[in-house]
Structures are given as structure tokens and as C-alpha cells.
Write an enzyme that holds these catalytic residues in place. Structure first.
Site, mmCIF file in Angstrom:
data_model
loop_
_atom_site.group_PDB
_atom_site.id
_atom_site.type_symbol
_atom_site.label_atom_id
_atom_site.label_comp_id
_atom_site.label_asym_id
_atom_site.label_seq_id
_atom_site.Cartn_x
_atom_site.Cartn_y
_atom_site.Cartn_z
ATOM 1 N N ASP A 198 0.461 -1.027 0.065
ATOM 2 C CA ASP A 198 0.175 -0.315 0.186
ATOM 3 C C ASP A 198 0.968 1.707 -0.295
ATOM 4 O O ASP A 198 1.844 1.123 0.060
ATOM 5 C CB ASP A 198 -1.126 -0.094 1.088
ATOM 6 N N ASN A 223 -7.272 -2.702 14.571
ATOM 7 C CA ASN A 223 -8.034 -3.265 13.843
ATOM 8 C C ASN A 223 -8.867 -4.280 13.318
ATOM 9 O O ASN A 223 -9.921 -4.391 12.654
ATOM 10 C CB ASN A 223 -8.916 -1.318 13.588
#
Ligand code: PGA
Length: 252
Positions: free
Chosen positions: A75, A144
Site C-alpha cells: 500500500d 483494528n
């Protein structure tokens, strides 16, 4: 080593993050000896820093040879140039690319400053395909449960795409932007869940107490887009390498 028959993910715990990084670096070096043209998928973040240090040391000693290897990073932030001090490309230059003998033309990265971001995502997918796919994808995990920048959401995007970053993720990346979460870009480009799951082999590394809960949910929980890493249970060749702290909730 734990590998309970009812778990689809193979778990190995290490006394600390140093032992974990040493073992994984040695395995990657062995993988490169077996297949010098290895195609690696690579993460950024605090967790892989030690791994990259170990790989750099192995390369300096002539024990790891990246000269024919190919890499694809997971990413990159949107809206900043590759040369920006906070970019993931800069991070990789500092921690790995500048320290091992990878050929620059075989290092692949998403360009978050591309004029047409959709075309950039398509270009990346095409490059992964023309490299023959990813042999070994190394992953970190967000607190998360994100992998790459596949954030918890109502649905997950299959392929490389543009993504809005959660406040928690921007806070966790503040160190790259002078400690100020406000300066962390709001968006990123990321490989999608299918891009990741099509890697032949996946190794997820997690260290520290803050990862204990998401690791437990990844391993024992249901598949849910609220915890993107849970989809790793669908893959046949996933290893989770954990330190004691990250494995804490599994053993309890
Ligand atoms: P970390 O990030 O290694 O800095 O904890 C992992 C991730 O967000 O994937």
C-alpha cells in the site's frame, strides 16, 4: 508451535520480536536460495522493521541474495510523492531497499501521486499478474484487524483500490508525519483482499500486547469484513508468527 486441528491458521510463537524476526529472515533467505526469482509481497509499519534489519544483515554477510527477486508493497498513501519523507516508499528505501541488493526495476510500488488513481490500481494488478503472482506475502496487522489498508467496512474490495483511512489508522501512522495525525493523508491505495489471498503463501507477523485481541479474533472468530484479517482463514497456507504478548489471548 501451536497448530490445533480445528484452526486453519498455523501459529508459531516466539519469546520476543527479535527471535521472530531472525527466524523469518532466515526463512526468507532460504526461500531465495531455493528460488532466486522469488516474488515477495511486503508490508510497512513498525512490526517489520526488525525483519528488514535482519534481512539487511544477512544480505551484508552474503547470506541473502535479492538480486533476482521481485517485490510488491501492499500500500501507499494518496496525495504524496514517493520521495515524501512520510511515504511508504521512503520507509522501504530506509529500512530495506537501500540496504539489500534488489534490482530497482524489480521493486514495484503503488504511486499515490498518480494523476489517475484508478488506472494506477489497474496497472499494479497487471504488474502482479505479469510477474506470475506473489509467492510469499508478508503481512502486518492493524489493531483494528486491517491487512494492507483493507480497513474494517461493510464490504471488502477485491482488488487494488483507493481507500479512506480510519482515524485509528491515521493515528497509528502519525510517527511518519512528525507525530501529527492531522498530517497523515486521508486516503491510500491498497492491494485488495483477493489480491492478498491469491498469494501462494502468506506469513502474518504481529508483536506486542496491542495486537492480542485482533489476533485472537483473526484466529478464532467468524469471517467478517469488520475484521478483514479474519478472511485469512480461507487460505490454505497462512502462518502467523507472534511474540508472547501478541499470542497472549490465544493461550488463555
Ligand atoms: P504496525 O502496523 O506494524 O505499525 O503495528 C501494522 C499495520 O497497520 O498493518
Amino acid at each position: 508451535m501451536t497448530w490445533l486441528p480445528d484452526l486453519s491458521l498455523r501459529i508459531t510463537t516466539f519469546p520476543d520480536d527479535r527471535a521472530l524476526a531472525k527466524k523469518l529472515a532466515a526463512d526468507i533467505a532460504a526461500g531465495l536460495r531455493e528460488n532466486p526469482r522469488l516474488v515477495l509481497g511486503l508490508p510497512t509499519g513498525r512490526t517489520p522493521i526488525r525483519l528488514y534489519r535482519e534481512l539487511a544483515a544477512l544480505c551484508a554477510r552474503g547470506e541473502a541474495d535479492f538480486s533476482q527477486a521481485t517485490t510488491f508493497n501492499l500500500d501507499e498513501f494518496v496525495g504524496i510523492e514517493a520521495s515524501h519523507p512520510g511515504s511508504y516508499r521512503t520507509f522501504m528505501e530506509q529500512h530495506l531497499f537501500g540496504k539489500v541488493n534488489l534490482a530497482p526495476e524489480r521493486i514495484h510500488f503503488l504511486n499515490g501521486a498518480a494523476p489517475d488513481l484508478d488506472a494506477e490500481c489497474r496497472r499494479y494488478e497487471a504488474e502482479i499478474t505479469s510477474a506470475g503472482g506473489i509467492h510469499l506475502q508478508i503481512l502486518g496487522i492493524g489493531t483494528n484487524g486491517h491487512i494492507g489498508f483493507n480497513e474494517p467496512a461493510r464490504e471488502l474490495v477485491a482488488r487494488t483500490h483507493r481507500v479512506a483511512l480510519k482515524a485509528e489508522t491515521r493515528r497509528n501512522n502519525a510517527a511518519l508525519f512528525g507525530g501529527d495525525p492531522e498530517r497523515v493523508p486521508h486516503e491510500a491505495l491498497s492491494m485488495g483482499m483477493v489480491t492478498i489471498l491469491h498469494a501462494r503463501r502468506i506469513i502474518l507477523i504481529a508483536t506486542g500486547k496491542s495486537k492480542a485481541r485482533c489476533i485472537d479474533r483473526t484466529v478464532t472468530g467468524p469471517l467478517t469484513p469488520k475484521l478483514p484479517a479474519s478472511f485469512l482463514q480461507l487460505h490454505r497456507h497462512v502462518d502467523l508468527l507472534l511474540d508472547q504478548a501478541a499470542a497472549e489471548k490465544l493461550s488463555s
